[in-house]
Design a protein around this motif. Structure first.
Motif, PDB file in Angstrom:
ATOM      1  N   GLY A 178       5.327  -1.104   8.433  1.00 33.61           N
ATOM      2  CA  GLY A 178       4.640  -1.658   9.590  1.00 33.61           C
ATOM      3  C   GLY A 178       3.815  -2.883   9.276  1.00 33.61           C
ATOM      4  O   GLY A 178       3.325  -3.559  10.178  1.00 33.61           O
ATOM      5  N   TYR A 179       3.649  -3.175   7.988  1.00 36.68           N
ATOM      6  CA  TYR A 179       2.919  -4.365   7.559  1.00 36.68           C
ATOM      7  C   TYR A 179       3.852  -5.273   6.773  1.00 36.68           C
ATOM      8  O   TYR A 179       4.781  -4.816   6.110  1.00 36.68           O
ATOM      9  CB  TYR A 179       1.720  -3.983   6.671  1.00 36.68           C
ATOM     10  N   THR A 180       3.621  -6.576   6.868  1.00 37.17           N
ATOM     11  CA  THR A 180       4.425  -7.541   6.126  1.00 37.17           C
ATOM     12  C   THR A 180       3.811  -7.785   4.751  1.00 37.17           C
ATOM     13  O   THR A 180       2.670  -7.399   4.481  1.00 37.17           O
ATOM     14  CB  THR A 180       4.501  -8.877   6.878  1.00 37.17           C
ATOM     15  N   LYS A 181       4.579  -8.451   3.892  1.00 40.28           N
ATOM     16  CA  LYS A 181       4.055  -8.810   2.577  1.00 40.28           C
ATOM     17  C   LYS A 181       2.860  -9.752   2.721  1.00 40.28           C
ATOM     18  O   LYS A 181       1.923  -9.709   1.915  1.00 40.28           O
ATOM     19  CB  LYS A 181       5.151  -9.438   1.725  1.00 40.28           C
ATOM     20  N   GLY A 182       2.900 -10.606   3.742  1.00 43.83           N
ATOM     21  CA  GLY A 182       1.757 -11.482   3.995  1.00 43.83           C
ATOM     22  C   GLY A 182       0.508 -10.697   4.354  1.00 43.83           C
ATOM     23  O   GLY A 182      -0.601 -11.057   3.939  1.00 43.83           O
ATOM     24  N   ASP A 183       0.682  -9.627   5.131  1.00 44.68           N
ATOM     25  CA  ASP A 183      -0.455  -8.765   5.456  1.00 44.68           C
ATOM     26  C   ASP A 183      -1.048  -8.164   4.189  1.00 44.68           C
ATOM     27  O   ASP A 183      -2.278  -8.137   4.008  1.00 44.68           O
ATOM     28  CB  ASP A 183      -0.022  -7.637   6.398  1.00 44.68           C
ATOM     29  N   ILE A 236      -3.108  -0.179   4.391  1.00 42.88           N
ATOM     30  CA  ILE A 236      -2.246  -1.367   4.315  1.00 42.88           C
ATOM     31  C   ILE A 236      -1.488  -1.428   2.990  1.00 42.88           C
ATOM     32  O   ILE A 236      -0.259  -1.542   2.967  1.00 42.88           O
ATOM     33  CB  ILE A 236      -3.081  -2.656   4.498  1.00 42.88           C
ATOM     34  N   THR A 237      -2.218  -1.328   1.886  1.00 39.88           N
ATOM     35  CA  THR A 237      -1.581  -1.489   0.566  1.00 39.88           C
ATOM     36  C   THR A 237      -1.890  -0.335  -0.381  1.00 39.88           C
ATOM     37  O   THR A 237      -1.426  -0.349  -1.523  1.00 39.88           O
ATOM     38  CB  THR A 237      -2.069  -2.783  -0.114  1.00 39.88           C
ATOM     39  N   GLY A 238      -2.667   0.637   0.055  1.00 43.49           N
ATOM     40  CA  GLY A 238      -3.153   1.639  -0.873  1.00 43.49           C
ATOM     41  C   GLY A 238      -4.348   1.126  -1.651  1.00 43.49           C
ATOM     42  O   GLY A 238      -4.927   1.865  -2.452  1.00 43.49           O
ATOM     43  N   THR A 239      -4.708  -0.115  -1.431  1.00 39.35           N
ATOM     44  CA  THR A 239      -5.824  -0.830  -2.066  1.00 39.35           C
ATOM     45  C   THR A 239      -5.606  -0.992  -3.564  1.00 39.35           C
ATOM     46  O   THR A 239      -5.766  -0.049  -4.342  1.00 39.35           O
ATOM     47  CB  THR A 239      -7.182  -0.144  -1.834  1.00 39.35           C
ATOM     48  N   GLY A 240      -5.258  -2.232  -3.909  1.00 41.21           N
ATOM     49  CA  GLY A 240      -5.156  -2.575  -5.322  1.00 41.21           C
ATOM     50  C   GLY A 240      -6.494  -3.138  -5.784  1.00 41.21           C
ATOM     51  O   GLY A 240      -7.281  -2.452  -6.417  1.00 41.21           O
ATOM     52  N   ILE A 241      -6.732  -4.409  -5.471  1.00 37.85           N
ATOM     53  CA  ILE A 241      -7.902  -5.211  -5.866  1.00 37.85           C
ATOM     54  C   ILE A 241      -8.219  -5.091  -7.360  1.00 37.85           C
ATOM     55  O   ILE A 241      -9.302  -5.475  -7.802  1.00 37.85           O
ATOM     56  CB  ILE A 241      -9.162  -4.926  -5.024  1.00 37.85           C
ATOM     57  N   ASN A 242      -7.282  -4.544  -8.111  1.00 40.54           N
ATOM     58  CA  ASN A 242      -7.440  -4.354  -9.550  1.00 40.54           C
ATOM     59  C   ASN A 242      -6.045  -4.356 -10.172  1.00 40.54           C
ATOM     60  O   ASN A 242      -5.349  -3.337 -10.124  1.00 40.54           O
ATOM     61  CB  ASN A 242      -8.165  -3.042  -9.836  1.00 40.54           C
ATOM     62  N   PRO A 243      -5.608  -5.479 -10.739  1.00 39.68           N
ATOM     63  CA  PRO A 243      -4.243  -5.553 -11.285  1.00 39.68           C
ATOM     64  C   PRO A 243      -3.949  -4.502 -12.350  1.00 39.68           C
ATOM     65  O   PRO A 243      -2.816  -4.031 -12.445  1.00 39.68           O
ATOM     66  CB  PRO A 243      -4.178  -6.973 -11.860  1.00 39.68           C
ATOM     67  N   ALA A 244      -4.932  -4.126 -13.150  1.00 36.96           N
ATOM     68  CA  ALA A 244      -4.705  -3.110 -14.178  1.00 36.96           C
ATOM     69  C   ALA A 244      -4.406  -1.763 -13.528  1.00 36.96           C
ATOM     70  O   ALA A 244      -3.502  -1.036 -13.971  1.00 36.96           O
ATOM     71  CB  ALA A 244      -5.931  -3.000 -15.090  1.00 36.96           C
ATOM     72  N   ARG A 245      -5.153  -1.425 -12.482  1.00 36.40           N
ATOM     73  CA  ARG A 245      -4.893  -0.168 -11.763  1.00 36.40           C
ATOM     74  C   ARG A 245      -3.485  -0.141 -11.194  1.00 36.40           C
ATOM     75  O   ARG A 245      -2.770   0.850 -11.296  1.00 36.40           O
ATOM     76  CB  ARG A 245      -5.952  -0.012 -10.660  1.00 36.40           C
ATOM     77  N   ALA A 258       7.602   0.752  -6.325  1.00 34.26           N
ATOM     78  CA  ALA A 258       6.366   0.283  -6.946  1.00 34.26           C
ATOM     79  C   ALA A 258       6.474  -1.161  -7.414  1.00 34.26           C
ATOM     80  O   ALA A 258       5.479  -1.892  -7.427  1.00 34.26           O
ATOM     81  CB  ALA A 258       5.999   1.183  -8.126  1.00 34.26           C
ATOM     82  N   TRP A 259       7.691  -1.593  -7.778  1.00 31.07           N
ATOM     83  CA  TRP A 259       7.863  -2.937  -8.325  1.00 31.07           C
ATOM     84  C   TRP A 259       8.188  -3.977  -7.263  1.00 31.07           C
ATOM     85  O   TRP A 259       7.972  -5.170  -7.483  1.00 31.07           O
ATOM     86  CB  TRP A 259       8.962  -2.936  -9.389  1.00 31.07           C
ATOM     87  N   ASP A 260       8.717  -3.557  -6.109  1.00 31.44           N
ATOM     88  CA  ASP A 260       9.128  -4.512  -5.080  1.00 31.44           C
ATOM     89  C   ASP A 260       7.965  -5.397  -4.627  1.00 31.44           C
ATOM     90  O   ASP A 260       8.136  -6.602  -4.406  1.00 31.44           O
ATOM     91  CB  ASP A 260       9.710  -3.781  -3.863  1.00 31.44           C
ATOM     92  N   ASP A 261       6.794  -4.822  -4.475  1.00 34.15           N
ATOM     93  CA  ASP A 261       5.629  -5.570  -3.985  1.00 34.15           C
ATOM     94  C   ASP A 261       4.589  -5.823  -5.082  1.00 34.15           C
ATOM     95  O   ASP A 261       3.482  -6.245  -4.790  1.00 34.15           O
ATOM     96  CB  ASP A 261       4.951  -4.795  -2.837  1.00 34.15           C
ATOM     97  N   HIS A 262       4.960  -5.553  -6.320  1.00 34.84           N
ATOM     98  CA  HIS A 262       3.937  -5.554  -7.380  1.00 34.84           C
ATOM     99  C   HIS A 262       3.263  -6.911  -7.559  1.00 34.84           C
ATOM    100  O   HIS A 262       2.073  -6.977  -7.884  1.00 34.84           O
ATOM    101  CB  HIS A 262       4.570  -5.109  -8.704  1.00 34.84           C
TER     102      HIS A 262
END
Length: 292
Positions: A178-183, A236-245, A258-262
């Motif tokens: 329901g959300y785009t990659k831009g979102d 929206i994204t599960g909340t990353g805001i942390n590349p290591a996480r 997991a890799w498609d939007d990584h």
């Protein structure tokens, strides 16, 4: 009535503001009781022979390991198969996940701030590097140790849960249907901006000196910022805001989803961190405009 107004006027003259506030405070550099630290050098070869350098890296590894361990376990508990169709209070829910992430950042920053600065996040490290708060050598070392710690933390969780870990997507980040990659990219940029801006504000030497009459525990607003960003962006994204996480969860889960939007969870946080560093250094502190 006139007597009361006179009392107020006399009181204001007798007890003036002890501290200038707002823009007035920014212009009062005379008599400042703080020391502006010099910019960190780009390369610091001497660090490589210092035990404190490696101790800080180990602290970042352990902190990120514990961060992933607790938070991914919490994500795994959000919907248990045995709970489906039963009382919704039987699982932690989005609020519980947000509290786990924010609470762990609060605790871990408090524990490691005096050793490594308590970054626990490559985006935070990147933002502080752009602000010349640490050298490139230390920044790269921190990022490597953070990623290794995240991989190990997620790996331990998978060892506990096995099949259930895969069913629940391993706590990996991806853009929700329901959300785009831009979102997703926008959510990561803004969310990381909030976090890194809070880090800069909570650790600002000038603000600490100017507002010394207002005690503040720096890990508290940082952890609270993480909590609020998770509440807003988990759907929206599960909340990353942390590349290591995001990297640790993706490597251990290791499925296409997991890799498609990584890439979003590296590009977004790094852009958000860069914008926060730019805003704080140029607009808030006006460092480029200060006279030498």
């Amino acid at each position: 009535m006139e007597g009361k107004e006179e009392d107020v006027r006399l009181g204001a003259n007798k007890f003036p503001e002890r501290q200038p506030i707002g823009t007035a405070a920014q212009s009062q550099d005379d008599g400042k009781d703080y020391t502006e630290p010099p910019p960190a050098p780009l390369f610091e070869p001497g660090e490589l022979s210092s035990w404190s350098f490696y101790r800080a890296g180990i602290a970042e590894f352990v902190a990120t390991f514990l961060f992933l361990y607790i938070t991914i376990l919490t994500v795994m508990g959000v919907v248990k198969p045995v709970d489906l169709g039963k009382n919704k209070c039987a699982n932690v829910g989005i609020q519980g996940i947000a509290w786990a992430f924010g609470g762990m950042i609060f605790a871990l920053v408090y524990c490691t701030a005096g050793i490594s600065g308590g970054h626990i996040n490559p985006a935070v490290t990147f933002g502080l590097f752009l602000a010349r708060k640490l050298s490139l050598t230390r920044a790269l070392f921190y990022m490597v140790m953070q990623c290794l710690g995240a991989i190990c933390g997620a790996g331990v969780v998978r060892g506990f849960l096995k099949g259930e870990y895969v069913r629940l997507n391993g706590g990996a980040n991806f853009v929700a249907p329901g959300y785009t990659k831009g979102d997703g990219l926008g959510a990561e940029i803004v969310g990381t901006f909030v976090l890194v801006y809070t880090v800069f504000s909570a650790t600002d030497a000038k603000r600490s000196a100017r507002d010394s009459h207002v005690p503040i525990l720096a890990p508290l607003p940082i952890g609270f910022a993480v909590f609020l960003v998770h509440l807003a962006t988990i759907p929206i994204t599960g909340t990353g805001i942390n590349p290591a996480r995001s990297l640790g969860a993706a490597i251990i889960y290791n499925k296409d989803r997991a890799w498609d939007d990584h890439w979003i969870f590296w590009v977004g946080p790094f852009i958000g961190a860069a914008l926060a560093a730019l805003y704080h250094q140029v607009v808030i502190r006006a460092i480029p405009f200060k006279s030498k």
